[in-house]
Design a protein around this motif. Structure first.
Motif, PDB file in Angstrom:
ATOM      1  N   GLU A  42       0.730   5.268 -10.194  1.00 45.33           N
ATOM      2  CA  GLU A  42       1.552   4.747 -11.436  1.00 45.33           C
ATOM      3  C   GLU A  42       0.593   3.387 -11.706  1.00 45.33           C
ATOM      4  N   ASN A  43       0.158   2.547 -10.708  1.00 45.74           N
ATOM      5  CA  ASN A  43      -0.454   1.211 -10.988  1.00 45.74           C
ATOM      6  C   ASN A  43      -1.956   1.274 -11.094  1.00 45.74           C
ATOM      7  N   ASN A  44      -2.438   2.452 -11.399  1.00 44.12           N
ATOM      8  CA  ASN A  44      -3.935   2.855 -11.904  1.00 44.12           C
ATOM      9  C   ASN A  44      -4.927   2.478 -10.912  1.00 44.12           C
ATOM     10  N   LEU A  45      -4.484   2.822  -9.426  1.00 44.81           N
ATOM     11  CA  LEU A  45      -5.222   2.773  -8.272  1.00 44.81           C
ATOM     12  C   LEU A  45      -5.373   0.971  -7.957  1.00 44.81           C
ATOM     13  N   ASP A  46      -4.601   0.292  -7.928  1.00 45.95           N
ATOM     14  CA  ASP A  46      -4.548  -1.069  -7.879  1.00 45.95           C
ATOM     15  C   ASP A  46      -4.438  -1.575  -6.260  1.00 45.95           C
ATOM     16  N   TYR A  47      -5.595  -1.091  -5.452  1.00 47.76           N
ATOM     17  CA  TYR A  47      -5.610  -1.272  -4.043  1.00 47.76           C
ATOM     18  C   TYR A  47      -5.479  -2.830  -3.875  1.00 47.76           C
ATOM     19  N   ASP A  48      -5.998  -3.700  -4.515  1.00 48.07           N
ATOM     20  CA  ASP A  48      -5.910  -5.157  -4.291  1.00 48.07           C
ATOM     21  C   ASP A  48      -4.289  -5.460  -4.380  1.00 48.07           C
ATOM     22  N   GLY A  49      -3.881  -5.123  -5.406  1.00 43.82           N
ATOM     23  CA  GLY A  49      -2.147  -5.299  -5.543  1.00 43.82           C
ATOM     24  C   GLY A  49      -1.410  -4.707  -4.364  1.00 43.82           C
ATOM     25  N   ALA A  50      -1.721  -3.590  -3.914  1.00 48.63           N
ATOM     26  CA  ALA A  50      -1.155  -2.920  -2.693  1.00 48.63           C
ATOM     27  C   ALA A  50      -1.340  -3.589  -1.544  1.00 48.63           C
ATOM     28  N   ALA A  51      -2.517  -4.417  -1.458  1.00 51.34           N
ATOM     29  CA  ALA A  51      -2.624  -4.915  -0.115  1.00 51.34           C
ATOM     30  C   ALA A  51      -2.212  -6.234   0.191  1.00 51.34           C
ATOM     31  N   LYS A  52      -2.079  -6.728  -1.232  1.00 51.65           N
ATOM     32  CA  LYS A  52      -1.374  -8.292  -1.096  1.00 51.65           C
ATOM     33  C   LYS A  52       0.125  -8.314  -1.119  1.00 51.65           C
ATOM     34  N   THR A  53       0.467  -7.034  -1.539  1.00 46.50           N
ATOM     35  CA  THR A  53       2.361  -7.274  -1.578  1.00 46.50           C
ATOM     36  C   THR A  53       2.798  -5.972  -0.600  1.00 46.50           C
ATOM     37  N   PRO A  54       3.669  -6.229   0.239  1.00 47.09           N
ATOM     38  CA  PRO A  54       4.266  -5.470   1.098  1.00 47.09           C
ATOM     39  C   PRO A  54       5.081  -4.371   0.177  1.00 47.09           C
TER      40      PRO A  54
END
Length: 287
Positions: A42-54
């Motif tokens: 849903e978030n356009n494969l935002d791996y950085d965002g996923a890594a930064k936010t639990p």
């Protein structure tokens, strides 16, 4: 659940928005795996965002406060995590859209207009594997002492005498709604056997399109061993030398190692036959 009765109406009457994304599952059925998959698609494969936010911040675990004996008064402080979640039913209405939601409640206890309003993703897992994983979860979160044996736990499990139980009605409710246009019903075993096809199925439900290369990278990210390394996807005090871990093995069919006597195997078989005889639900064969 302790405290749930006092807040059942609050949860049942939650306002649902059309762009909400709800993950519904019985505990230990692959919830975390599906949450990460959904959020990234849903978030356009935002791996950085996923890594930064639990994950506990990215999803509101709506009923979590009702699982403790004392429910704190008032809404939680923004960004102040209770461990399993930052947001829940008390401040759900204040969250910005799109809201991502996690719940272990069955559909019958959730807002009645949920399916007609928002997208719901349900994941089911072979109950025998759930029983084993659930056993270790109860130890991880100190619901049970570490010396409680699986045979003792199984006695409570099969009689529906544990947190979140009963299991089969939970799954069957969702199964009967599997053809609803807003329902995506998945099996844990499906994700393990052919994760790429599940990625395609979920992408379609979200109205998203990705290249084969992007989907391949996502599947690698979602590999269980890779996910186990991420501190944003787990919580609870883990014991490195035992199976008492939030993300333990991620295997289907591993239940056979714990139902390791003729009596336990017979009980497990009877348990499955008794419940499955009431429905056309079948769990995928991984062979």
């Amino acid at each position: 659940m302790a405290g749930y009765g006092d807040h059942a109406a609050d949860i049942y009457n939650l306002d649902v928005r059309p762009d909400d994304i709800w993950v519904v599952a019985f505990s230990r059925s692959g919830t975390t795996w599906l949450q990460e998959l959904l959020w990234l698609l849903e978030n356009n494969l935002d791996y950085d965002g996923a890594a930064k936010t639990p994950l506990t911040k990215r999803y509101a675990f709506i009923e979590y406060p009702t699982m403790s004996s004392e429910v704190k008064k008032g809404p939680p402080t923004a960004g102040n995590s209770s461990g399993a979640t930052v947001d829940d039913f008390r401040n759900f209405h204040t969250l910005q859209s799109p809201r991502f939601v996690k719940t272990h409640l069955p559909l019958s206890l959730l807002p009645p207009k949920l399916l007609d309003t928002a997208k719901v993703f349900y994941i089911a897992r072979d109950p025998r594997d759930v029983a084993v994983s659930f056993h270790f979860m109860h130890k991880l979160f100190r619901y049970f002492d570490e010396d409680v044996q699986f045979t003792e736990f199984w006695e409570l499990f099969k009689k529906d005498l544990l947190l979140h139980m009963p299991l089969f009605p939970h799954i069957e409710e969702a199964w009967t709604k599997r053809d609803h246009p807003n329902m995506t019903f998945l099996f844990y075993e499906e994700m393990q056997k052919d994760l790429c096809s599940v990625i395609d199925k979920v992408s379609k439900a979200l109205g998203k399109e990705y290249t084969n290369e992007q989907k391949k990278k996502l599947a690698e990210h979602l590999n269980f061993e890779n996910m186990k390394k991420s501190s944003t996807l787990k919580y609870g005090k883990e014991d490195k030398d035992t199976e008492i871990k939030f993300m333990r093995k991620g295997l289907s069919g591993n239940w056979v190692k714990y139902f390791n006597t003729d009596e336990l195997k017979r009980e497990a078989e009877e348990y499955m036959e008794t419940h499955l005889s009431k429905t056309d639900l079948t769990f995928p064969d991984l062979a």
